[in-house]
Write a protein that holds these residues in place. Structure first.
Motif, short mmCIF file in Angstrom:
data_model
loop_
_atom_site.label_atom_id
_atom_site.label_comp_id
_atom_site.label_asym_id
_atom_site.label_seq_id
_atom_site.Cartn_x
_atom_site.Cartn_y
_atom_site.Cartn_z
N PHE A 8 12.80 9.24 56.63
CA PHE A 8 13.63 9.44 57.83
C PHE A 8 14.85 10.31 57.49
N LEU A 9 15.47 10.06 56.35
CA LEU A 9 16.63 10.86 55.96
C LEU A 9 16.25 12.31 55.72
N LEU A 10 15.07 12.54 55.12
CA LEU A 10 14.63 13.91 54.88
C LEU A 10 14.35 14.65 56.19
N LEU A 11 13.72 13.97 57.13
CA LEU A 11 13.50 14.60 58.43
C LEU A 11 14.82 14.91 59.12
N THR A 12 15.78 14.00 59.00
CA THR A 12 17.11 14.24 59.57
C THR A 12 17.76 15.47 58.94
N CYS A 13 17.67 15.57 57.61
CA CYS A 13 18.22 16.74 56.91
C CYS A 13 17.59 18.03 57.40
N SER A 14 16.27 18.03 57.55
CA SER A 14 15.57 19.24 57.97
C SER A 14 15.96 19.64 59.38
N ILE A 15 16.06 18.66 60.28
CA ILE A 15 16.44 18.97 61.66
C ILE A 15 17.85 19.57 61.72
N LEU A 16 18.80 18.94 61.03
CA LEU A 16 20.17 19.43 61.06
C LEU A 16 20.29 20.79 60.39
N SER A 17 19.50 21.04 59.35
CA SER A 17 19.55 22.34 58.67
C SER A 17 19.01 23.45 59.57
N VAL A 18 17.94 23.16 60.30
CA VAL A 18 17.39 24.17 61.22
C VAL A 18 18.37 24.45 62.35
N LEU A 19 18.99 23.40 62.89
CA LEU A 19 20.00 23.61 63.93
C LEU A 19 21.16 24.46 63.43
N LEU A 20 21.54 24.24 62.18
CA LEU A 20 22.64 24.98 61.59
C LEU A 20 22.29 26.45 61.36
N SER A 21 21.00 26.73 61.18
CA SER A 21 20.59 28.08 60.79
C SER A 21 20.27 28.99 61.96
N ILE A 22 20.15 28.46 63.18
CA ILE A 22 19.66 29.27 64.30
C ILE A 22 20.54 30.50 64.52
N ASP A 23 21.83 30.30 64.68
CA ASP A 23 22.74 31.42 64.93
C ASP A 23 22.85 32.33 63.72
N TYR A 24 22.89 31.74 62.53
CA TYR A 24 23.08 32.54 61.33
C TYR A 24 21.90 33.48 61.10
N ILE A 25 20.68 32.95 61.21
CA ILE A 25 19.50 33.78 60.97
C ILE A 25 19.37 34.85 62.05
N ARG A 26 19.68 34.50 63.30
CA ARG A 26 19.58 35.47 64.38
C ARG A 26 20.62 36.58 64.22
N CYS A 27 21.84 36.22 63.85
CA CYS A 27 22.91 37.21 63.73
C CYS A 27 22.74 38.09 62.50
N SER A 28 22.25 37.51 61.42
CA SER A 28 22.06 38.29 60.20
C SER A 28 20.75 39.06 60.18
N LYS A 29 19.90 38.85 61.23
CA LYS A 29 18.64 39.58 61.39
C LYS A 29 17.71 39.39 60.21
N MET A 30 17.67 38.19 59.67
CA MET A 30 16.73 37.86 58.61
C MET A 30 15.45 37.33 59.22
N ALA A 31 14.39 37.30 58.41
CA ALA A 31 13.09 36.82 58.88
C ALA A 31 13.17 35.31 59.11
N SER A 32 12.96 34.90 60.34
CA SER A 32 13.08 33.47 60.67
C SER A 32 11.82 32.69 60.36
N ALA A 33 10.65 33.33 60.46
CA ALA A 33 9.39 32.61 60.23
C ALA A 33 9.29 32.11 58.79
N GLU A 34 9.64 32.97 57.84
CA GLU A 34 9.59 32.54 56.44
C GLU A 34 10.61 31.44 56.16
N PHE A 35 11.79 31.58 56.78
CA PHE A 35 12.81 30.55 56.59
C PHE A 35 12.33 29.20 57.08
N LEU A 36 11.78 29.15 58.28
CA LEU A 36 11.28 27.89 58.83
C LEU A 36 10.09 27.39 58.04
#
Length: 500
Positions: free
Chosen positions: A90-118
């Motif tokens: 449960f803690l690992l799933l929580t970490c993954s969810i929060l990390s993805v939420l944190l990365s949405i704006d950063y990956i979009r603004c920096s124009k990096m490949a989002s598919a590989e990141f996810l």
């Protein structure tokens, strides 16, 4: 009690398959992300994030439902499901969810490949979840490498960044060395146990073995390998370099929280199940490693000028604090204190990285001096560290204080007096560099190299665009870190009796 007597024999395979349903959901999700990305040629990034988040939320729901009906789950030959594994998954799933939420704006603004990141986030999460319930050496090693290699690839996500490439090279070399040590220790255990792979069977064979020297050598190699994975002193040299060199800040945020969940779970299962009769020996060694990590991590953090590098050294000391709960391991309170503090640390640390992600998007820098006078320029961005930094340092009344109090108290009752005393002193030291940042934001003078100028020249995105989900998530995590201290009694109640 053996619940197999209450389950029809023809339902046993079905029960065993359902027990790994959260992992299957993540694997299906990462395959779907890659297929959609290839078919849309990387254009539909929003859909990829939605699929990833929905799949992880479904995984959380499936895990909680299984946890509620865990009396139907039984131990099989190659793995076992328990309260301990449910909590850490449960803690690992929580970490993954929060990390993805944190990365949405950063990956979009920096124009990096989002598919590989996810893809790598989901792969690392699924590998870490398998670590929490695997019961044989082969599965443990494969799951560990799956999580480690995914983290290595994440660190090199910005392929054209020279510093990121250097950090990835160090990460791979040190990860390969630690995996080699761990694998050699596993091979020795396999040999002296008569070809057994299951942890419980190895533990039953070792007391009757005549090769005591080989057993101690295997324990030493496994300890060294795990210490490197946990970035314990003196196996910590790669950690600050990797944290500073990795460009995507959400990736840096993903490293410490997942390693603080998956690695302690593996460490506790491996030593608690395999070497119960050598507890005095490995307790002494782990106590020394934890103590040295708390001292070195906090003292060196004082001298840092890079925010990412400064947070790398406290992550080293934090794993020393968590290991106090491992040393005080008893089903009633020892594991409960470790898990409770780990949960609180996830909220605190991810919130801190949400702050530096937002600041990095606007200014293009992570230098601590550039935070000077931030209160006058962005009160919202200042609000989060004011609530969270005292919690990381263990100042009352935020949740970090109660988590450390509970952890240190049970470590003291278990007889880990030197480790607890060092933890208390180093916690006071950590207050200095956390409060130094807060003081700088309110009273510091940034002079000529102020943040607005830097923001115009070096930022990844304009302030109006970057002011979105990161700030909302930052405020939510700041409040959650406080509420978790108020609700710490129910959290402790859930984490008690975490038997393997």
């Amino acid at each position: 009690m053996n619940y197999a007597n209450f389950v029809p024999p023809d339902l046993l395979p079905l029960v065993g398959n359902l027990s790994t349903l959260p992992e299957r959901i993540l694997i299906s999700s990462l395959i779907t992300v890659i297929v959609i990305d290839l078919s849309s040629r990387g254009k539909n990034t929003t859909l990829l994030y939605q699929i990833s988040l929905i799949s992880m939320l479904i995984g959380v729901v499936a895990l909680l439902c299984q946890w509620g009906i865990q009396f139907f789950l039984i131990s099989f030959e190659n793995y076992r499901i328990s309260n301990f594994s449910y909590i850490f998954r449960f803690l690992l799933l929580t970490c993954s969810i929060l990390s993805v939420l944190l990365s949405i704006d950063y990956i979009r603004c920096s124009k990096m490949a989002s598919a590989e990141f996810l893809f790598f986030i989901l792969t690392a999460g699924s590998g870490g979840m398998v670590l929490c319930w695997a019961n044989d050496l082969a599965t443990l090693y494969v799951a560990l490498e799956l999580s480690s290699l995914s983290s290595c690839f994440l660190s090199g996500h910005t392929k054209r960044d020279i510093r990121s490439n250097e950090a990835t090279t160090k990460f791979i070399l040190m990860g390969g060395a630690s995996s080699s040590l761990l694998l050699y220790g596993f091979s020795l255990l396999y040999g002296i146990s008569g070809g057994q792979l299951q942890l419980d069977k190895i533990a039953s064979e070792l007391p009757f073995s005549q090769y005591f020297t080989v057993i101690y050598i295997a324990t030493a190699f496994i300890t060294a390998g795990m210490a490197s994975k946990l970035s314990l002193v003196p196996f910590h040299q790669w950690t600050p370099d990797v944290y500073e060199g990795v460009s995507p800040i959400p990736v840096v945020a993903f490293f410490p929280v997942t390693s603080k969940v998956a690695a302690p779970a593996l460490f506790t299962r491996l030593f608690g199940l395999t070497f119960p009769y050598l507890s005095n020996e490995w307790h002494i060694v782990v106590g020394l490693l934890a103590t040295s990590s708390m001292i070195v991590g906090n003292l060196i953090a004082i001298t840092q000028i890079s925010m990412k590098r400064m947070l790398a050294y406290p992550s080293i000391s934090q794993i020393g604090y968590i290991l106090i709960g491992v040393l005080a391991a008893d089903p009633e309170n020892g594991y409960a204190s470790m898990i409770t503090y780990t949960f609180i640390y996830i909220l605190m640390n991810l919130g801190t990285f949400a702050r530096i992600t937002s600041f990095g998007l606007r200014t293009g820098t992570d230098n601590i001096r550039d935070y000077a006078g931030l209160y006058m320029k962005d009160p919202v961005l200042t609000f989060s560290p004011v609530l969270r930094s005292p919690s990381l340092g263990g100042i009352p009344p935020p949740s970090g204080f109660f988590g450390k109090l509970y952890l240190f108290w049970h470590g003291w009752k278990a007889g880990s007096y030197p480790s607890v005393l060092v933890a208390l002193v180093t916690s006071v030291i950590s207050i200095y560099y956390y409060l130094k940042i807060i003081k700088l934001m309110f009273t510091g003078k940034n002079g000529s190299s102020d943040a607005p100028t830097t923001s115009i020249q070096n930022s990844l995105v304009s302030p109006s665009i970057s002011r979105s989900s990161i700030e909302i998530a930052m405020i939510i995590r700041a409040l959650a870190s406080i509420l978790s201290g108020i609700l710490i009694d129910p959290i402790i109640g859930i984490t008690r009796n975490t038997l393997f």
